[in-house]
Design a protein around this motif. Structure first.
Motif, PDB file in Angstrom:
ATOM      1  N   ILE A   1      -5.985  -7.064  -3.995  1.00 24.43           N
ATOM      2  CA  ILE A   1      -6.984  -6.597  -4.628  1.00 24.43           C
ATOM      3  C   ILE A   1      -7.732  -8.214  -5.248  1.00 24.43           C
ATOM      4  CG2 ILE A   1      -6.498  -6.042  -7.200  1.00 24.43           C
ATOM      5  CD1 ILE A   1      -4.399  -4.477  -6.519  1.00 24.43           C
ATOM      6  N   ALA A   2      -6.834  -8.841  -5.488  1.00 27.56           N
ATOM      7  CA  ALA A   2      -7.430 -10.263  -6.193  1.00 27.56           C
ATOM      8  C   ALA A   2      -8.453 -10.960  -5.255  1.00 27.56           C
ATOM      9  CB  ALA A   2      -6.329 -11.412  -6.766  1.00 27.56           C
ATOM     10  N   THR A   3      -8.509 -10.946  -4.565  1.00 25.86           N
ATOM     11  CA  THR A   3      -9.174 -11.480  -3.369  1.00 25.86           C
ATOM     12  C   THR A   3     -10.467 -10.029  -2.715  1.00 25.86           C
ATOM     13  OG1 THR A   3      -8.206 -11.284  -1.169  1.00 25.86           O
ATOM     14  CG2 THR A   3      -8.053 -13.249  -2.956  1.00 25.86           C
ATOM     15  N   CYS A   4     -10.699  -8.862  -3.241  1.00 23.88           N
ATOM     16  CA  CYS A   4     -12.102  -8.338  -2.332  1.00 23.88           C
ATOM     17  C   CYS A   4     -12.297  -7.618  -3.130  1.00 23.88           C
ATOM     18  CB  CYS A   4     -10.740  -6.478  -2.613  1.00 23.88           C
ATOM     19  SG  CYS A   4     -11.611  -5.599  -1.806  1.00 23.88           S
ATOM     20  N   ASP A   5     -13.606  -8.385  -3.021  1.00 22.10           N
ATOM     21  CA  ASP A   5     -15.332  -8.750  -2.665  1.00 22.10           C
ATOM     22  C   ASP A   5     -15.947  -7.171  -3.138  1.00 22.10           C
ATOM     23  OD1 ASP A   5     -14.522 -11.028  -2.537  1.00 22.10           O
ATOM     24  OD2 ASP A   5     -15.679 -10.375  -0.496  1.00 22.10           O
TER      25      ASP A   5
ATOM     26  N   LEU B   1       0.894  -1.444  -0.079  1.00 24.53           N
ATOM     27  CA  LEU B   1       0.164   0.021   0.022  1.00 24.53           C
ATOM     28  C   LEU B   1       0.723   1.466  -0.003  1.00 24.53           C
ATOM     29  CD1 LEU B   1      -2.627   1.072   0.038  1.00 24.53           C
ATOM     30  CD2 LEU B   1      -2.307   1.459   2.681  1.00 24.53           C
ATOM     31  N   ILE B   2       0.908   2.027  -1.056  1.00 25.38           N
ATOM     32  CA  ILE B   2       1.581   3.418  -1.406  1.00 25.38           C
ATOM     33  C   ILE B   2       1.427   4.102  -0.391  1.00 25.38           C
ATOM     34  CG2 ILE B   2       2.868   5.076  -2.873  1.00 25.38           C
ATOM     35  CD1 ILE B   2       3.092   2.384  -5.712  1.00 25.38           C
TER      36      ILE B   2
ATOM     37  N   ASP C   1       4.569  -5.381  -5.249  1.00 28.91           N
ATOM     38  CA  ASP C   1       4.718  -6.322  -3.790  1.00 28.91           C
ATOM     39  C   ASP C   1       3.074  -7.375  -4.632  1.00 28.91           C
ATOM     40  OD1 ASP C   1       3.487  -7.049  -1.266  1.00 28.91           O
ATOM     41  OD2 ASP C   1       4.687  -5.114  -0.662  1.00 28.91           O
ATOM     42  N   VAL C   2       3.250  -8.969  -4.184  1.00 22.45           N
ATOM     43  CA  VAL C   2       2.529  -9.460  -4.501  1.00 22.45           C
ATOM     44  C   VAL C   2       1.495 -10.066  -3.864  1.00 22.45           C
ATOM     45  CG1 VAL C   2       2.244 -12.220  -4.000  1.00 22.45           C
ATOM     46  CG2 VAL C   2       4.399 -11.500  -5.119  1.00 22.45           C
ATOM     47  N   ARG C   3       1.676  -9.274  -2.247  1.00 24.02           N
ATOM     48  CA  ARG C   3       1.035  -9.097  -1.244  1.00 24.02           C
ATOM     49  C   ARG C   3      -0.203  -8.351  -1.656  1.00 24.02           C
ATOM     50  NH1 ARG C   3       4.635  -7.792   3.687  1.00 24.02           N
ATOM     51  NH2 ARG C   3       5.621  -7.113   2.624  1.00 24.02           N
TER      52      ARG C   3
END
Length: 332
Positions: free
Chosen positions: A59-63, A13-14, A52-54
């Motif tokens: 983002i990939a799992t954010c509903d 998170l920038i 950053d992979v995290r």
């Protein structure tokens, strides 16, 4: 014994901001992000680093992000595009890398999902316009809605590209001054590189304009405020003005390159003309020396004591005749 220094881990998170009307922006941190998202902010902006992979996993799992938006945010597709969704839109817009130095390879892309009260942006490398937006919020810029945040980003994009075009215009002016002073041999490669840079910048800016004008404006979501829409249209008009400035600089660079090519061709023609005249002048003399240099019998004046001087006189006479003929024909 040294005290260990613990660096904060933001999980990619920038920056994060909670935005409310009439109140300064509130910074959001990763460790308090879940609790902060339950606060009654009018808009939440989260800006991630895709390196950053995290961040990619979050983002990939954010509903709260639609599947189509998640795919476009995480894809490596290097093209400017915009897609309007049911509750908002997701875009890939052109920006400049933070270390931009007029190199076309330093043109970057920002991916942004905009929904009512919710903005997610991602980038792979540091970008200029989005970083200026972050700094402006740190200094207390008043931004309320998600579309207003998008509008402020476009303002910074327009300003940055405008400054780049001003610098490139100064480079064209400098090259033009050198060409007018006759120093155009070393400027050919430089003007060619400059034209390629201008072409890349034009494609970048034109992609932004087409994505916003053709895809976003005709299908703006109903939750967009009229004031934000008016500001968006103004920003697009400024972007059009920057595009016109870029086209003028591009046209000047093209005409300058044609001028250099014309002057180079003129110099080449002049050199060939001089070479032709010199060749024509000395051709009869060469013919005389060739004739009298033949090692055969019957060559005139071989037995004369002053035969050499008769040959020189013949050469001078042919040279004078050649010069007189060229002068009468106004070739010399």
């Amino acid at each position: 014994m040294r005290t260990p220094i613990e660096l904060p881990d933001h999980h990619g998170l920038i920056c994060g901001f909670g935005l409310r009307s009439q109140l300064p922006p509130q910074q959001l941190e990763w460790r308090t992000l879940t609790a902060a998202l339950t606060e009654p902010y009018e808009t939440v902006w989260l800006h991630f680093n895709l390196a950053d992979v995290r961040a990619r996993n979050w983002i990939a799992t954010c509903d709260r992000i639609p599947q189509v938006a998640r795919e476009l945010l995480l894809t490596a597709e290097p093209h400017i595009q915009l897609e309007v969704l049911a509750e908002g839109f997701v875009s890939v817009l052109g920006d400049l890398h933070y270390d931009f130095d007029a190199d076309p390879d330093n043109l970057g892309l920002l991916r942004m999902y905009v929904a009512p009260g919710w903005v997610i942006s991602v980038r792979g490398r540091p970008l200029k316009a989005i970083d200026r937006l972050r700094v402006s919020l740190l200094h207390g810029a008043q931004i309320e809605t998600s579309l207003d945040l998008m509008v402020h980003f476009l303002q910074h994009v327009t300003e940055i590209f405008g400054n780049v075009i001003v610098n490139l215009r100064a480079v064209v002016d400098e090259i033009e001054d050198r060409v007018l002073n006759g120093d155009f041999q070393e400027q050919r490669s430089e003007i060619g590189i400059l034209r390629r840079r201008l072409a890349r910048l034009r494609r970048h800016l034109n992609g932004n304009r087409q994505a916003l004008t053709q895809y976003l404006l005709p299908r703006l979501p109903i939750w967009c405020r009229d004031t934000d829409v008016v500001e968006l249209r103004r920003d697009l008009e400024r972007l059009d003005a920057v595009m016109q400035d870029l086209e003028l600089v591009q046209e000047r660079a093209r005409l300058l390159q044609e001028e250099m090519a014309g002057r180079l061709q003129e110099t080449l023609n002049r050199n060939l003309y001089v070479l032709s005249i010199v060749t024509t002048i000395f051709l009869p003399v060469t013919l005389v020396t060739g004739i009298f240099g033949m090692n055969v019998g019957g060559v005139p004046w071989t037995q004369e004591p002053i035969g050499f001087w008769w040959t020189i006189l013949t050469m001078v006479a042919t040279l004078a005749t050649t010069l007189m003929v060229l002068r009468r024909q106004q070739l010399f």
